[in-house]
Scaffold this motif. Structure first.
Motif, PDB file in Angstrom:
ATOM      1  N   MET B   1     -25.698  16.285  -2.883  1.00  0.00           N
ATOM      2  CA  MET B   1     -24.761  15.477  -2.097  1.00  0.00           C
ATOM      3  C   MET B   1     -24.426  14.205  -2.863  1.00  0.00           C
ATOM      4  O   MET B   1     -25.267  13.655  -3.565  1.00  0.00           O
ATOM      5  N   LEU B   2     -23.151  13.772  -2.726  1.00  0.00           N
ATOM      6  CA  LEU B   2     -22.767  12.504  -3.364  1.00  0.00           C
ATOM      7  C   LEU B   2     -23.043  11.353  -2.403  1.00  0.00           C
ATOM      8  O   LEU B   2     -22.691  11.419  -1.231  1.00  0.00           O
ATOM      9  N   ALA B   3     -23.676  10.318  -2.932  1.00  0.00           N
ATOM     10  CA  ALA B   3     -24.025   9.161  -2.107  1.00  0.00           C
ATOM     11  C   ALA B   3     -23.419   7.902  -2.712  1.00  0.00           C
ATOM     12  O   ALA B   3     -23.395   7.735  -3.924  1.00  0.00           O
ATOM     13  N   ASP B   4     -22.931   7.037  -1.839  1.00  0.00           N
ATOM     14  CA  ASP B   4     -22.382   5.757  -2.296  1.00  0.00           C
ATOM     15  C   ASP B   4     -22.873   4.690  -1.320  1.00  0.00           C
ATOM     16  O   ASP B   4     -22.436   4.637  -0.175  1.00  0.00           O
ATOM     17  N   LEU B   5     -23.819   3.886  -1.797  1.00  0.00           N
ATOM     18  CA  LEU B   5     -24.578   3.032  -0.872  1.00  0.00           C
ATOM     19  C   LEU B   5     -24.127   1.577  -0.856  1.00  0.00           C
ATOM     20  O   LEU B   5     -24.835   0.713  -0.343  1.00  0.00           O
ATOM     21  N   HIS B   6     -22.961   1.286  -1.406  1.00  0.00           N
ATOM     22  CA  HIS B   6     -22.558  -0.127  -1.495  1.00  0.00           C
ATOM     23  C   HIS B   6     -21.041  -0.222  -1.342  1.00  0.00           C
ATOM     24  O   HIS B   6     -20.298   0.061  -2.284  1.00  0.00           O
TER      25      HIS B   6
END
Ligand code: ZN
Ligand code: ZN
Lengths: 111, 241
Positions: B1-6
């Motif tokens: 899964m692609l995650a973008d935390l910001h």
């Protein structure tokens, strides 16, 4: 004191010409914490700092500083100079550290 | 899964007003992001709208903020539980300096709903450092069950390295580094998950620097995300020359 007088101080280099050299400098404020500058620096001061990056220009302008003096010969990035030109805010640099630069300015003000 | 935390919404004084939680969720979903965090500067006030928006696009949301500590380090504090995030917000807001927002330099700070309606405009500057240290923010984040991730630690401003000169040894769920420096930081910190993030402030930046994370099971709660992050450190060993 005016920005012209600051530019003439020994060891001080002017990093761009796009400011009014006759702007009065009312004192100095020495700090490397921008939140402190934002909250406490006086209008018309010369900000003495090693924070050589773009955010410093925004904070100095907001605080009403007359200019910024970058100490310790920290390299000043192009985007910082570009923002300062847009703001008409003087940027100087010096090989002196913050203590020496503050003392130098303090002597001019008889502190 | 692609995650973008910001990611920053319109609430952040330095972000584009187009960045509504709805637009962030829609754009992230279109770019294939599955796990996404909203991290405005020192406020979670747009997280309720972000929860609703993420539901629409079937995204796993994390609710948090990017806190400016007393040292002027930016750190991400992230929660799977909206109530915990809002509790963190109360802890910050209780001591937040009330410096008036200067609209000559910053944009309005609207709290909005998931349909982009403005609920409130915050009138004090959200970017100002809060009187809590890095360590105290870490402790409070842990107390409320959240993830603690120093932001862009090798950026030249508002980072752990710019302010302290080094990363204090400690309890981090990951470290976010400037894109292009991941391998170097994996070698330097083999025990820490090293991630990139978009740190988006305008629509074009959404989903530009996500990272891959493997999440087990269906829950995708903090525990699963923490395990997924820890698994990233396995790559650290294999990427060490
Ligand atoms: Zn940041
Ligand atoms: Zn950010």
């Amino acid at each position: 004191m005016t920005l012209k007088d600051i530019a003439a101080l020994e060891s001080v280099q002017t990093l761009h010409p796009d400011f009014n050299a006759d702007t009065a400098v009312t004192g100095g404020y020495t700090s490397d914490l921008l939140s402190d500058v934002m909250a406490n620096a006086d209008d018309g001061c010369l900000l003495i700092t090693i924070q050589a990056h773009n955010n410093t220009v925004a904070v100095a302008a907001l605080a009403g500083a007359a200019g910024i003096l970058i100490c310790n010969n920290r390299p000043v990035p192009e985007d910082m100079i570009a923002s300062a030109r847009r703001e008409g805010l003087a940027i100087f640099c010096t090989p002196r550290n913050q203590f020496e630069a503050s003392c130098m300015l303090g002597r001019q003000f008889g502190v | 899964m692609l995650a973008d935390l910001h990611n920053h919404s319109c609430l952040s004084p330095c972000a584009s007003l187009e960045m509504s939680p709805g637009l962030i969720a829609r754009t992230a979903a279109a770019k294939g992001i599955g796990l996404i965090a909203l991290t405005d500067h020192n406020s979670t006030r747009n997280c309720p709208a972000f929860r609703d928006a993420c539901k629409r696009y079937n995204l796993t949301p994390l609710f948090g903020m990017e806190i400016t500590t007393t040292e002027e380090c930016h750190v991400l504090t992230l929660f799977d539980d909206l109530d915990a995030a809002m509790e963190m917000n109360r802890w910050i807001a209780a001591v937040q300096p009330r410096i008036p927002l200067n609209l000559d330099y910053y944009s309005d700070q609207p709290v909005v709903d998931a349909d982009d309606n403005i609920i409130e405009l915050l009138t004090y500057f959200l970017g100002q450092a809060v009187p809590h240290s890095l360590e105290s923010v870490r402790r409070q984040t842990r107390l409320l069950g959240g993830l603690f991730i120093p932001s862009h630690i090798n950026r030249h401003s508002f980072s752990v390295e710019s302010q302290l000169g080094f990363l204090p040894p400690g309890d981090y769920d990951a470290i976010e580094v400037v894109p292009g420096t991941v391998d170097a930081y994996r070698r330097r910190y083999p025990d820490l998950p090293v991630i990139t993030a978009s740190d988006s402030h305008c629509p074009e930046q959404i989903g530009t620097w996500p990272f891959h994370i493997h999440l087990e099971g269906q829950g995708h709660d903090i525990a699963a995300i923490r395990r997924g992050l820890m698994n990233l450190t396995l790559n650290n060993l294999s990427s060490t020359p």
